[in-house]
Design a protein around this motif. Structure first.
Motif, PDB file in Angstrom:
ATOM      1  N   LEU A  42       0.833  -1.196   0.000  1.00  0.00           N
ATOM      2  CA  LEU A  42       0.000   0.000   0.000  1.00  0.00           C
ATOM      3  C   LEU A  42       0.874   1.254   0.000  1.00  0.00           C
ATOM      4  CD1 LEU A  42      -2.716   1.436   0.208  1.00  0.00           C
ATOM      5  CD2 LEU A  42      -2.606   1.117   2.700  1.00  0.00           C
ATOM      6  N   LYS A  43       1.934   1.237   0.779  1.00  0.00           N
ATOM      7  CA  LYS A  43       2.856   2.370   0.815  1.00  0.00           C
ATOM      8  C   LYS A  43       3.463   2.619  -0.555  1.00  0.00           C
ATOM      9  CE  LYS A  43       7.001   3.991   3.256  1.00  0.00           C
ATOM     10  NZ  LYS A  43       8.018   3.650   4.296  1.00  0.00           N
ATOM     11  N   GLN A  44       3.843   1.544  -1.241  1.00  0.00           N
ATOM     12  CA  GLN A  44       4.409   1.687  -2.580  1.00  0.00           C
ATOM     13  C   GLN A  44       3.379   2.214  -3.563  1.00  0.00           C
ATOM     14  OE1 GLN A  44       7.492   1.370  -3.616  1.00  0.00           O
ATOM     15  NE2 GLN A  44       8.338   0.744  -1.638  1.00  0.00           N
ATOM     16  N   LEU A  45       2.122   1.791  -3.400  1.00  0.00           N
ATOM     17  CA  LEU A  45       1.068   2.268  -4.291  1.00  0.00           C
ATOM     18  C   LEU A  45       0.828   3.762  -4.084  1.00  0.00           C
ATOM     19  CD1 LEU A  45      -1.077   1.598  -6.411  1.00  0.00           C
ATOM     20  CD2 LEU A  45      -2.638   1.019  -4.538  1.00  0.00           C
ATOM     21  N   VAL A  46       0.815   4.206  -2.834  1.00  0.00           N
ATOM     22  CA  VAL A  46       0.675   5.629  -2.548  1.00  0.00           C
ATOM     23  C   VAL A  46       1.831   6.401  -3.183  1.00  0.00           C
ATOM     24  CG1 VAL A  46       0.756   7.364  -0.710  1.00  0.00           C
ATOM     25  CG2 VAL A  46      -0.673   5.317  -0.446  1.00  0.00           C
ATOM     26  N   HIS A  47       3.030   5.849  -3.092  1.00  0.00           N
ATOM     27  CA  HIS A  47       4.196   6.487  -3.714  1.00  0.00           C
ATOM     28  C   HIS A  47       3.984   6.652  -5.216  1.00  0.00           C
ATOM     29  CE1 HIS A  47       8.387   7.378  -4.677  1.00  0.00           C
ATOM     30  NE2 HIS A  47       8.345   6.398  -5.557  1.00  0.00           N
ATOM     31  N   ARG A  48       3.469   5.611  -5.865  1.00  0.00           N
ATOM     32  CA  ARG A  48       3.240   5.693  -7.311  1.00  0.00           C
ATOM     33  C   ARG A  48       2.189   6.747  -7.650  1.00  0.00           C
ATOM     34  NH1 ARG A  48       6.849   4.282 -10.529  1.00  0.00           N
ATOM     35  NH2 ARG A  48       5.262   4.098 -12.142  1.00  0.00           N
ATOM     36  N   VAL A  49       1.124   6.825  -6.845  1.00  0.00           N
ATOM     37  CA  VAL A  49       0.079   7.815  -7.104  1.00  0.00           C
ATOM     38  C   VAL A  49       0.631   9.225  -6.937  1.00  0.00           C
ATOM     39  CG1 VAL A  49      -2.103   8.752  -6.240  1.00  0.00           C
ATOM     40  CG2 VAL A  49      -1.833   6.282  -6.553  1.00  0.00           C
ATOM     41  N   ARG A  50       1.475   9.421  -5.938  1.00  0.00           N
ATOM     42  CA  ARG A  50       2.067  10.744  -5.738  1.00  0.00           C
ATOM     43  C   ARG A  50       2.897  11.185  -6.942  1.00  0.00           C
ATOM     44  NH1 ARG A  50       3.645   9.587   0.508  1.00  0.00           N
ATOM     45  NH2 ARG A  50       1.798  10.544   1.473  1.00  0.00           N
ATOM     46  N   GLN A  51       3.534  10.229  -7.604  1.00  0.00           N
ATOM     47  CA  GLN A  51       4.306  10.583  -8.794  1.00  0.00           C
ATOM     48  C   GLN A  51       3.415  11.174  -9.884  1.00  0.00           C
ATOM     49  OE1 GLN A  51       7.759  10.090  -8.875  1.00  0.00           O
ATOM     50  NE2 GLN A  51       7.478   9.493  -6.734  1.00  0.00           N
ATOM     51  N   LYS A  52       2.121  10.880  -9.818  1.00  0.00           N
ATOM     52  CA  LYS A  52       1.207  11.300 -10.881  1.00  0.00           C
ATOM     53  C   LYS A  52       0.350  12.507 -10.518  1.00  0.00           C
ATOM     54  CE  LYS A  52       1.111   6.722 -12.987  1.00  0.00           C
ATOM     55  NZ  LYS A  52       0.306   5.610 -13.552  1.00  0.00           N
ATOM     56  N   VAL A  53       0.242  12.822  -9.223  1.00  0.00           N
ATOM     57  CA  VAL A  53      -0.624  13.940  -8.852  1.00  0.00           C
ATOM     58  C   VAL A  53       0.112  15.088  -8.162  1.00  0.00           C
ATOM     59  CG1 VAL A  53      -2.626  12.416  -8.632  1.00  0.00           C
ATOM     60  CG2 VAL A  53      -1.294  12.997  -6.588  1.00  0.00           C
ATOM     61  N   GLU A  54       1.352  14.861  -7.737  1.00  0.00           N
ATOM     62  CA  GLU A  54       2.076  15.878  -6.985  1.00  0.00           C
ATOM     63  C   GLU A  54       3.149  16.550  -7.839  1.00  0.00           C
ATOM     64  OE1 GLU A  54       1.160  16.714  -4.085  1.00  0.00           O
ATOM     65  OE2 GLU A  54       0.129  14.991  -3.187  1.00  0.00           O
ATOM     66  N   VAL A  55       3.335  17.850  -7.629  1.00  0.00           N
ATOM     67  CA  VAL A  55       4.448  18.555  -8.254  1.00  0.00           C
ATOM     68  C   VAL A  55       5.766  18.081  -7.653  1.00  0.00           C
ATOM     69  CG1 VAL A  55       5.529  20.811  -8.582  1.00  0.00           C
ATOM     70  CG2 VAL A  55       3.041  20.572  -8.774  1.00  0.00           C
ATOM     71  N   ASP A  56       5.784  17.901  -6.343  1.00  0.00           N
ATOM     72  CA  ASP A  56       6.957  17.387  -5.636  1.00  0.00           C
ATOM     73  C   ASP A  56       6.518  16.194  -4.796  1.00  0.00           C
ATOM     74  OD1 ASP A  56       9.224  16.824  -4.249  1.00  0.00           O
ATOM     75  OD2 ASP A  56       9.363  18.759  -3.212  1.00  0.00           O
ATOM     76  N   PRO A  57       6.643  14.974  -5.320  1.00  0.00           N
ATOM     77  CA  PRO A  57       6.183  13.793  -4.582  1.00  0.00           C
ATOM     78  C   PRO A  57       6.851  13.625  -3.219  1.00  0.00           C
ATOM     79  CG  PRO A  57       6.632  13.249  -6.869  1.00  0.00           C
ATOM     80  CD  PRO A  57       7.162  14.633  -6.652  1.00  0.00           C
ATOM     81  N   ALA A  58       8.065  14.149  -3.052  1.00  0.00           N
ATOM     82  CA  ALA A  58       8.749  14.031  -1.765  1.00  0.00           C
ATOM     83  C   ALA A  58       8.140  14.956  -0.714  1.00  0.00           C
ATOM     84  CB  ALA A  58      10.234  14.342  -1.935  1.00  0.00           C
ATOM     85  N   ASP A  59       7.418  15.982  -1.156  1.00  0.00           N
ATOM     86  CA  ASP A  59       6.753  16.908  -0.245  1.00  0.00           C
ATOM     87  C   ASP A  59       5.313  17.095  -0.734  1.00  0.00           C
ATOM     88  OD1 ASP A  59       6.187  18.771   1.713  1.00  0.00           O
ATOM     89  OD2 ASP A  59       7.109  20.440   0.622  1.00  0.00           O
ATOM     90  N   PRO A  60       4.479  16.071  -0.545  1.00  0.00           N
ATOM     91  CA  PRO A  60       3.149  16.072  -1.169  1.00  0.00           C
ATOM     92  C   PRO A  60       2.239  17.182  -0.657  1.00  0.00           C
ATOM     93  CG  PRO A  60       3.361  14.254   0.387  1.00  0.00           C
ATOM     94  CD  PRO A  60       4.723  14.851   0.228  1.00  0.00           C
ATOM     95  N   ARG A  61       1.540  17.786  -1.581  1.00  0.00           N
ATOM     96  CA  ARG A  61       0.571  18.829  -1.240  1.00  0.00           C
ATOM     97  C   ARG A  61      -0.811  18.233  -1.010  1.00  0.00           C
ATOM     98  NH1 ARG A  61      -1.274  23.721  -5.385  1.00  0.00           N
ATOM     99  NH2 ARG A  61      -2.993  24.542  -4.091  1.00  0.00           N
ATOM    100  N   TYR A  62      -1.139  17.168  -1.746  1.00  0.00           N
ATOM    101  CA  TYR A  62      -2.482  16.612  -1.702  1.00  0.00           C
ATOM    102  C   TYR A  62      -2.567  15.312  -0.892  1.00  0.00           C
ATOM    103  CZ  TYR A  62      -3.081  19.913  -5.554  1.00  0.00           C
ATOM    104  OH  TYR A  62      -3.107  21.049  -6.318  1.00  0.00           O
ATOM    105  N   LEU A  63      -1.842  14.299  -1.309  1.00  0.00           N
ATOM    106  CA  LEU A  63      -1.963  12.977  -0.692  1.00  0.00           C
ATOM    107  C   LEU A  63      -0.989  12.861   0.476  1.00  0.00           C
ATOM    108  CD1 LEU A  63      -3.388  10.308  -0.720  1.00  0.00           C
ATOM    109  CD2 LEU A  63      -1.829   9.505  -2.506  1.00  0.00           C
ATOM    110  N   LYS A  64      -1.515  13.098   1.673  1.00  0.00           N
ATOM    111  CA  LYS A  64      -0.696  13.187   2.867  1.00  0.00           C
ATOM    112  C   LYS A  64      -0.699  11.864   3.644  1.00  0.00           C
ATOM    113  CE  LYS A  64      -0.195  17.858   2.834  1.00  0.00           C
ATOM    114  NZ  LYS A  64       1.046  18.623   2.956  1.00  0.00           N
TER     115      LYS A  64
END
Length: 223
Positions: free
Chosen positions: A190-212
């Protein structure tokens, strides 16, 4: 509901085929990766049961090529238990993993779960704040950015998060919604899946604005 079985072990392939036919599912078979791609193109199955260790074109590459062409659910069979292999399959768009050896009863339960997820009529586009999901195209767009294609699992995760904006969703609920049969465990996937989603919705996946990440509690879509 036609199912394509891909495994170079003829005896196992026949055993799986027998279990599925006995449960009322039409079955087509392939013994290697290239034949799997030919059968997928010709037969257009509703589900692919795909062995990882295939001669020539391995299961990971077959999964990748299937996902480029379609959204057919893919269940990968593996004797490998390494997390890296499961993450790799997840990244390529696999919908489920089943470790060998397995019982026909377990196989059928997983098959039914995947087919149920693939068959319902899809709803209209939905969204929360700037995030919009298009179920027909299986894409996500954020604000004015171009839509980005999602895998089946990525779409299911975002589907639940969009339905509960600004609320923390516990991992157990996400696991049930995304994988169906997993009410507990597999949090690393699940953690890896969240990481993949962040790559697609966040400007900076390392510092997510949306998916916290809400430490020790779950995940929240802030919009």
């Amino acid at each position: 509901m036609k199912i394509l079985i891909v495994d170079d072990d003829r005896e196992l392939r026949e055993l799986i085929g027998f279990a599925l036919r006995s449960a009322g599912y039409p079955v087509v078979e392939a013994g290697d990766g290239w034949e799997a791609l030919r059968q997928h193109a010709a037969e257009k199955p509703d589900l692919v049961i795909l062995d990882v260790n295939l001669p020539g074109l391995d299961g990971f590459e077959v999964c990748r090529r299937i996902r480029v062409a379609s959204d057919t659910p893919v269940m990968m069979l593996t004797v490998r238990v390494e997390e890296a292999d499961q993450v790799r399959g997840l990244d390529l768009g696999a919908d489920d993993y089943l470790a060998k050896p397995f019982s026909p009863r377990t196989l059928l339960a997983r098959v039914r779960a995947l087919l149920r997820r693939g068959s319902p009529e899809r709803p209209a586009p939905s969204g929360a704040g700037p995030i919009v999901l298009d179920p027909d195209l299986q894409t996500v767009s954020v604000g004015d950015a171009a839509p980005v294609r999602l895998t089946n699992l990525e779409f299911r995760l975002l589907q639940l998060m969009v339905a509960a904006p600004n609320r923390t969703v516990p991992p157990e609920r996400l696991l049930r919604h995304v994988w169906g049969h997993r009410s507990t465990g597999d949090r690393q996937l699940l953690k890896q899946l969240v990481h993949r989603v962040r790559q697609k919705v966040e400007v900076d996946p390392a510092d997510p604005r949306y998916l916290k990440t809400v430490s020790g509690v779950g995940y929240r879509l802030e919009v």
